[in-house]
Design a protein around this motif. Structure first.
Motif, mmCIF file in Angstrom:
data_model
loop_
_atom_site.group_PDB
_atom_site.id
_atom_site.type_symbol
_atom_site.label_atom_id
_atom_site.label_comp_id
_atom_site.label_asym_id
_atom_site.label_seq_id
_atom_site.Cartn_x
_atom_site.Cartn_y
_atom_site.Cartn_z
ATOM 1 N N PRO A 153 14.857 42.269 29.512
ATOM 2 C CA PRO A 153 14.112 41.748 28.265
ATOM 3 C C PRO A 153 15.131 41.384 27.107
ATOM 4 C CG PRO A 153 14.202 44.143 28.530
ATOM 5 C CD PRO A 153 14.911 43.667 29.825
ATOM 6 N N LYS A 154 15.050 40.301 26.506
ATOM 7 C CA LYS A 154 15.824 39.635 25.622
ATOM 8 C C LYS A 154 14.853 39.419 24.273
ATOM 9 C CE LYS A 154 19.340 36.036 24.701
ATOM 10 N NZ LYS A 154 19.715 34.647 25.316
ATOM 11 N N PRO A 155 15.062 39.948 23.278
ATOM 12 C CA PRO A 155 14.406 39.970 22.199
ATOM 13 C C PRO A 155 14.966 38.561 21.366
ATOM 14 C CG PRO A 155 15.111 42.119 22.238
ATOM 15 C CD PRO A 155 15.595 41.412 23.360
ATOM 16 N N TYR A 156 13.842 37.904 20.619
ATOM 17 C CA TYR A 156 14.385 36.865 19.951
ATOM 18 C C TYR A 156 13.716 36.521 18.663
ATOM 19 C CZ TYR A 156 9.968 34.562 21.690
ATOM 20 O OH TYR A 156 8.542 34.301 21.683
ATOM 21 N N TYR A 157 14.176 35.911 17.807
ATOM 22 C CA TYR A 157 13.579 35.418 16.488
ATOM 23 C C TYR A 157 13.783 34.069 16.439
ATOM 24 C CZ TYR A 157 12.831 34.365 11.598
ATOM 25 O OH TYR A 157 12.247 33.970 10.457
ATOM 26 N N MET A 158 12.414 33.119 16.415
ATOM 27 C CA MET A 158 12.512 31.842 16.247
ATOM 28 C C MET A 158 12.190 31.484 14.832
ATOM 29 S SD MET A 158 10.137 29.156 18.349
ATOM 30 C CE MET A 158 10.654 29.928 19.925
ATOM 31 N N ALA A 159 13.164 31.068 13.981
ATOM 32 C CA ALA A 159 13.284 30.742 12.597
ATOM 33 C C ALA A 159 12.266 29.616 12.235
ATOM 34 C CB ALA A 159 14.671 30.293 12.021
ATOM 35 N N SER A 160 12.123 28.471 13.347
ATOM 36 C CA SER A 160 10.971 27.343 12.827
ATOM 37 C C SER A 160 9.712 27.848 12.584
ATOM 38 C CB SER A 160 11.533 26.531 13.873
ATOM 39 O OG SER A 160 10.818 26.918 15.112
ATOM 40 N N SER A 161 9.378 28.885 13.440
ATOM 41 C CA SER A 161 8.027 29.296 13.297
ATOM 42 C C SER A 161 7.862 30.795 12.810
ATOM 43 C CB SER A 161 7.246 29.253 14.884
ATOM 44 O OG SER A 161 7.954 30.034 15.479
ATOM 45 N N GLY A 218 9.694 37.754 19.520
ATOM 46 C CA GLY A 218 9.122 37.919 20.766
ATOM 47 C C GLY A 218 10.205 38.430 21.780
ATOM 48 N N ILE A 219 10.071 38.525 22.930
ATOM 49 C CA ILE A 219 10.548 38.922 24.085
ATOM 50 C C ILE A 219 10.460 37.875 25.372
ATOM 51 C CG2 ILE A 219 11.330 40.647 25.877
ATOM 52 C CD1 ILE A 219 10.614 42.741 24.041
ATOM 53 N N SER A 220 11.930 37.375 25.394
ATOM 54 C CA SER A 220 11.903 36.467 26.730
ATOM 55 C C SER A 220 12.227 37.444 27.998
ATOM 56 C CB SER A 220 12.915 35.535 26.642
ATOM 57 O OG SER A 220 12.769 34.392 25.724
ATOM 58 N N MET A 221 11.625 37.273 29.111
ATOM 59 C CA MET A 221 11.967 37.925 30.320
ATOM 60 C C MET A 221 12.783 37.012 31.066
ATOM 61 S SD MET A 221 10.663 40.995 29.954
ATOM 62 C CE MET A 221 9.301 41.277 28.748
#
Length: 200
Positions: free
Chosen positions: A140-148, A152-155
């Protein structure tokens, strides 16, 4: 923040699995992709741990955001409610996973595969069709998307264990016709000679 750790899923059913050859529909280089369907009770414990990981990441990351963003962010659901072809809810939960075709160093990589006994599948080239039963080792790789302004978490797929294969039939599942064309190029499934296993 909690440290992400790889985990093994319960046995789920595949949908739209591209784990032998990468999917190039949205990316020229392609990505390995797989959706897995579970009954909610199967993944209650997994979901709780992933929710906790994501909450920890959000709490830490939002400290770096400006007030207008830290107060109005969106959190993408880890599991989604599955729907059928008519758009009706099935009652299952769907978990989406992926993996890149190259490592951070630029070397090509493939999904590690194992059979139901855990033995590595070597030169496996049968397409994994919808409804196949598998377990997956995911990171599980947590992420933050600044544009939106979304968390979330990418698997990321580390390995897949095929429990029950439903082979994809690109030709539509026709019956055999005697005396016609027959493909003899497909290799049989083998395992490493030394019995090497994928660690699940």
């Amino acid at each position: 923040m909690q440290k992400p750790e790889a985990f093994v899923t319960p046995v789920g059913r595949t949908m739209w699995a591209s784990i032998i050859e990468p999917n190039t529909k949205f990316d020229a280089e392609g990505k390995y992709m797989m959706d897995m369907l579970f009954e909610p009770k199967q993944v209650e414990e997994v979901k709780a741990k992933l929710d906790s990981l994501l909450t920890s990441f959000v709490d830490e990351k939002k400290k770096e955001l400006k007030a207008n963003k830290s107060n109005s962010y969106t959190v993408a659901p880890i599991f989604k409610e599955a729907i059928d072809q008519e758009g009706n809810l099935t009652g299952d939960w769907m978990l989406r996973s992926k993996q890149y075709t190259k490592t951070f160093d630029g070397a090509p990589q493939k999904i590690r595969l194992a059979d139901s006994t855990g033995k590595v599948l070597k030169d496996f080239n049968k397409a994994v069709g919808n409804g196949s039963k598998v377990r997956a080792k995911l990171y599980p790789k947590p992420y933050y998307m600044a544009s939106s302004n979304t968390f979330g978490i990418s698997m990321l797929i580390n390995a897949v264990q095929i429990i029950d294969l439903v082979e994809y039939e690109a030709g539509g599942g026709f019956d055999s016709v005697d005396g016609g064309f027959e493909d003899t190029s497909v290799k049989e499934v083998t395992s490493d000679e030394d019995g090497t296993k994928v660690d699940f």
